[in-house]
Design a protein around this motif. Sequence first.
Motif, PDB file in Angstrom:
ATOM      1  N   SER A 177     -10.335   1.449  -9.826  1.00 27.47           N
ATOM      2  CA  SER A 177      -9.667   1.214  -8.536  1.00 27.47           C
ATOM      3  C   SER A 177      -8.513   2.184  -8.332  1.00 27.47           C
ATOM      4  O   SER A 177      -8.323   2.728  -7.233  1.00 27.47           O
ATOM      5  N   LEU A 178      -7.740   2.436  -9.400  1.00 20.33           N
ATOM      6  CA  LEU A 178      -6.634   3.390  -9.297  1.00 20.33           C
ATOM      7  C   LEU A 178      -7.141   4.812  -9.109  1.00 20.33           C
ATOM      8  O   LEU A 178      -6.589   5.594  -8.328  1.00 20.33           O
ATOM      9  N   THR A 179      -8.212   5.159  -9.833  1.00 18.83           N
ATOM     10  CA  THR A 179      -8.744   6.524  -9.746  1.00 18.83           C
ATOM     11  C   THR A 179      -9.304   6.826  -8.363  1.00 18.83           C
ATOM     12  O   THR A 179      -9.115   7.924  -7.821  1.00 18.83           O
ATOM     13  N   LEU A 180      -9.978   5.855  -7.778  1.00 21.03           N
ATOM     14  CA  LEU A 180     -10.585   6.048  -6.464  1.00 21.03           C
ATOM     15  C   LEU A 180      -9.593   5.837  -5.318  1.00 21.03           C
ATOM     16  O   LEU A 180      -9.957   6.015  -4.156  1.00 21.03           O
ATOM     17  N   GLY A 181      -8.380   5.469  -5.652  1.00 17.94           N
ATOM     18  CA  GLY A 181      -7.355   5.271  -4.621  1.00 17.94           C
ATOM     19  C   GLY A 181      -7.550   4.026  -3.787  1.00 17.94           C
ATOM     20  O   GLY A 181      -7.132   3.978  -2.619  1.00 17.94           O
ATOM     21  N   LEU A 182      -8.189   3.008  -4.359  1.00 16.69           N
ATOM     22  CA  LEU A 182      -8.451   1.788  -3.606  1.00 16.69           C
ATOM     23  C   LEU A 182      -7.219   0.895  -3.485  1.00 16.69           C
ATOM     24  O   LEU A 182      -7.234  -0.048  -2.686  1.00 16.69           O
ATOM     25  N   GLN A 183      -6.191   1.166  -4.251  1.00 10.56           N
ATOM     26  CA  GLN A 183      -4.988   0.336  -4.203  1.00 10.56           C
ATOM     27  C   GLN A 183      -3.830   1.022  -3.480  1.00 10.56           C
ATOM     28  O   GLN A 183      -2.692   0.599  -3.594  1.00 10.56           O
ATOM     29  N   LYS A 184      -4.127   2.096  -2.765  1.00 12.78           N
ATOM     30  CA  LYS A 184      -3.069   2.765  -2.023  1.00 12.78           C
ATOM     31  C   LYS A 184      -2.571   1.860  -0.900  1.00 12.78           C
ATOM     32  O   LYS A 184      -3.362   1.201  -0.224  1.00 12.78           O
ATOM     33  N   PRO A 185      -1.271   1.804  -0.691  1.00 13.61           N
ATOM     34  CA  PRO A 185      -0.749   0.959   0.396  1.00 13.61           C
ATOM     35  C   PRO A 185      -1.160   1.508   1.753  1.00 13.61           C
ATOM     36  O   PRO A 185      -1.326   2.727   1.940  1.00 13.61           O
ATOM     37  N   SER A 186      -1.324   0.620   2.698  1.00 17.27           N
ATOM     38  CA  SER A 186      -1.702   1.029   4.043  1.00 17.27           C
ATOM     39  C   SER A 186      -0.510   1.657   4.759  1.00 17.27           C
ATOM     40  O   SER A 186       0.632   1.598   4.283  1.00 17.27           O
ATOM     41  N   ALA A 187      -0.788   2.264   5.901  1.00 13.37           N
ATOM     42  CA  ALA A 187       0.287   2.894   6.679  1.00 13.37           C
ATOM     43  C   ALA A 187       1.314   1.874   7.128  1.00 13.37           C
ATOM     44  O   ALA A 187       2.522   2.151   7.178  1.00 13.37           O
ATOM     45  N   VAL A 188       0.866   0.657   7.433  1.00 13.57           N
ATOM     46  CA  VAL A 188       1.795  -0.400   7.848  1.00 13.57           C
ATOM     47  C   VAL A 188       2.699  -0.797   6.689  1.00 13.57           C
ATOM     48  O   VAL A 188       3.906  -1.001   6.872  1.00 13.57           O
ATOM     49  N   GLU A 189       2.131  -0.903   5.493  1.00 10.66           N
ATOM     50  CA  GLU A 189       2.941  -1.261   4.328  1.00 10.66           C
ATOM     51  C   GLU A 189       3.999  -0.202   4.035  1.00 10.66           C
ATOM     52  O   GLU A 189       5.157  -0.522   3.755  1.00 10.66           O
ATOM     53  N   VAL A 190       3.600   1.073   4.099  1.00  6.29           N
ATOM     54  CA  VAL A 190       4.556   2.158   3.856  1.00  6.29           C
ATOM     55  C   VAL A 190       5.670   2.131   4.891  1.00  6.29           C
ATOM     56  O   VAL A 190       6.859   2.278   4.575  1.00  6.29           O
ATOM     57  N   SER A 191       5.295   1.928   6.161  1.00  8.32           N
ATOM     58  CA  SER A 191       6.288   1.888   7.235  1.00  8.32           C
ATOM     59  C   SER A 191       7.254   0.720   7.054  1.00  8.32           C
ATOM     60  O   SER A 191       8.469   0.864   7.212  1.00  8.32           O
ATOM     61  N   GLU A 192       6.712  -0.431   6.704  1.00  5.79           N
ATOM     62  CA  GLU A 192       7.567  -1.609   6.526  1.00  5.79           C
ATOM     63  C   GLU A 192       8.515  -1.435   5.349  1.00  5.79           C
ATOM     64  O   GLU A 192       9.702  -1.774   5.435  1.00  5.79           O
ATOM     65  N   MET A 193       8.012  -0.887   4.237  1.00  2.00           N
ATOM     66  CA  MET A 193       8.882  -0.674   3.080  1.00  2.00           C
ATOM     67  C   MET A 193       9.996   0.321   3.394  1.00  2.00           C
ATOM     68  O   MET A 193      11.146   0.138   2.993  1.00  2.00           O
ATOM     69  N   SER A 194       9.649   1.373   4.134  1.00  2.00           N
ATOM     70  CA  SER A 194      10.658   2.367   4.488  1.00  2.00           C
ATOM     71  C   SER A 194      11.711   1.792   5.419  1.00  2.00           C
ATOM     72  O   SER A 194      12.902   2.069   5.292  1.00  2.00           O
ATOM     73  N   GLU A 195      11.277   0.972   6.379  1.00  4.00           N
ATOM     74  CA  GLU A 195      12.225   0.379   7.319  1.00  4.00           C
ATOM     75  C   GLU A 195      13.148  -0.617   6.633  1.00  4.00           C
ATOM     76  O   GLU A 195      14.356  -0.640   6.887  1.00  4.00           O
ATOM     77  N   ARG A 196      12.586  -1.455   5.795  1.00  2.74           N
ATOM     78  CA  ARG A 196      13.409  -2.487   5.153  1.00  2.74           C
ATOM     79  C   ARG A 196      14.387  -1.887   4.147  1.00  2.74           C
ATOM     80  O   ARG A 196      15.481  -2.411   3.946  1.00  2.74           O
ATOM     81  N   SER A 197      14.004  -0.795   3.508  1.00  2.00           N
ATOM     82  CA  SER A 197      14.898  -0.149   2.553  1.00  2.00           C
ATOM     83  C   SER A 197      15.781   0.907   3.198  1.00  2.00           C
ATOM     84  O   SER A 197      16.583   1.546   2.513  1.00  2.00           O
ATOM     85  N   LYS A 198      15.649   1.085   4.529  1.00  2.00           N
ATOM     86  CA  LYS A 198      16.455   2.063   5.278  1.00  2.00           C
ATOM     87  C   LYS A 198      16.323   3.469   4.675  1.00  2.00           C
ATOM     88  O   LYS A 198      17.304   4.185   4.505  1.00  2.00           O
ATOM     89  N   GLN A 199      15.096   3.863   4.370  1.00  2.00           N
ATOM     90  CA  GLN A 199      14.876   5.157   3.729  1.00  2.00           C
ATOM     91  C   GLN A 199      14.088   6.125   4.602  1.00  2.00           C
ATOM     92  O   GLN A 199      13.566   7.121   4.114  1.00  2.00           O
ATOM     93  N   ASN A 200      13.993   5.834   5.901  1.00  2.00           N
ATOM     94  CA  ASN A 200      13.322   6.762   6.796  1.00  2.00           C
ATOM     95  C   ASN A 200      14.197   7.978   7.068  1.00  2.00           C
ATOM     96  O   ASN A 200      15.425   7.934   6.927  1.00  2.00           O
ATOM     97  N   VAL A 201      13.561   9.063   7.475  1.00  2.00           N
ATOM     98  CA  VAL A 201      14.310  10.243   7.900  1.00  2.00           C
ATOM     99  C   VAL A 201      15.231   9.888   9.058  1.00  2.00           C
ATOM    100  O   VAL A 201      16.383  10.333   9.132  1.00  2.00           O
ATOM    101  N   ALA A 202      14.738   9.046   9.958  1.00  2.00           N
ATOM    102  CA  ALA A 202      15.518   8.678  11.140  1.00  2.00           C
ATOM    103  C   ALA A 202      16.784   7.915  10.788  1.00  2.00           C
ATOM    104  O   ALA A 202      17.804   8.044  11.478  1.00  2.00           O
ATOM    105  N   HIS A 203      16.752   7.105   9.737  1.00  2.00           N
ATOM    106  CA  HIS A 203      17.955   6.370   9.339  1.00  2.00           C
ATOM    107  C   HIS A 203      19.070   7.331   8.939  1.00  2.00           C
ATOM    108  O   HIS A 203      20.221   7.178   9.349  1.00  2.00           O
ATOM    109  N   GLY A 204      18.709   8.332   8.135  1.00  2.00           N
ATOM    110  CA  GLY A 204      19.712   9.308   7.721  1.00  2.00           C
ATOM    111  C   GLY A 204      20.247  10.121   8.884  1.00  2.00           C
ATOM    112  O   GLY A 204      21.453  10.381   8.976  1.00  2.00           O
TER     113      GLY A 204
END
Length: 425
Positions: A177-204
Amino acid sequence: MERALLQALGCSGSAGCLCVPLLHSPWWVLGTVVTADPCSLPQMSQGWWQPQRHSTLLIPRMRGGRAKGAMYLLLAVCAAALYLTGEPLVSTARSLTFHFLALQIGVLLKGTCYLAEEILHLQSRHHGSFWRVLSACFPLRWPTLLLCTLSYVALLDEDRQKLGLHLGLAALCQLLSLTLGLQKPSAVEVSEMSERSKQNVAHGLAWSYYVGYLKIVLPRLQKSMEEFSRANPNMLSCRETWKLHILVPLGCDVCDDLEKADSNIQYLTDLTETTLTRAGTKNRVYKHSLYAIRGGDNKLWHCAVEYATPLQSLYAMSQDECAAFSREDRLEQAKIFYRTLEEILKCSKECAGTYRLIAYEEAGEAEPHFLSREILWHLQQQHCEEYTVQEENTPHTPPTTLDSAELSLQISSSDLPQPLRSDGF
């Protein structure tokens, strides 16, 4: 009859008077109170511009907890469905603990793969602490892994010799599963994690724009406006527009010359400069430009307006291959920039009432005066806000004379003389 009504309203009856067309209007009805809203007059006279979409529809809000609520709901549905199947409790518990164990094994293997890389950055990234490397690579709870293992062994039936086979198969599945990339987070998950941690380019960018510029100039803007208003009393009559109007085009297309962007926007002058020594630069100059915005009725509105300069950085990043920044990323970051900047300024007491954010999506070439109309709409809204505040702050006193704006006219259908009183006497 009409002339008498016009005289009662205090109107001269001239051709340019507002009351003349009202007499022939379909909404001149019995008992109508004739009022004139100063905020609606410009709209009536020139077909006032309305934005295509309000900023609340353009800018996404922070994500809520609906995803977690959906998880709880699906968990209850799955548990109910599993209960209705009638499977033995021991067999169900054994399968459940095995799946939990497989998930924890996957986390362990994934952390091991990351450890192989992070160990090379022990000094530069983790300050030489091997424990910090382990904590960063293995976020799993060791008691959870131990509990799952013991529970599965306890529930395992007579085929205990197959325990190694089961664990090996679980590890193999997780590695595939790891080799085939089946556990990669979705675009929504990445966006939500970035927003909640205030780590977007736009925040800076938003914080840099506020700390390095707006926090310096906005508290001094009112004083500059007052100085200009004293020298030119007829230009800045509405105090609600004594703000810095910050343009936020979501497409990040920033034009350096506003006069070239829209011919209805004309440069007027510069407000008083602010000179500060900052970051090693002696006498750094901060200033704002005042513009005249021409409306559809050729009326001039004056305001201080400029683009949010960090949007130029987002646009430049989307044009540079090294940044790996797509057009969709640029649009998302521009929206996050607006929302973050709005939240920062709302919490800033020294900047209260000194700014107006104008977010918009650029129109095509068919709208040569889109920008001026967008700015004029916001200026009109502020003019109405000032009028409303003045009305609320004005104490109510009984009128001593007949007010034509509050006169309620009642027209009788009979030509015979009628009594002035309506109580039957």
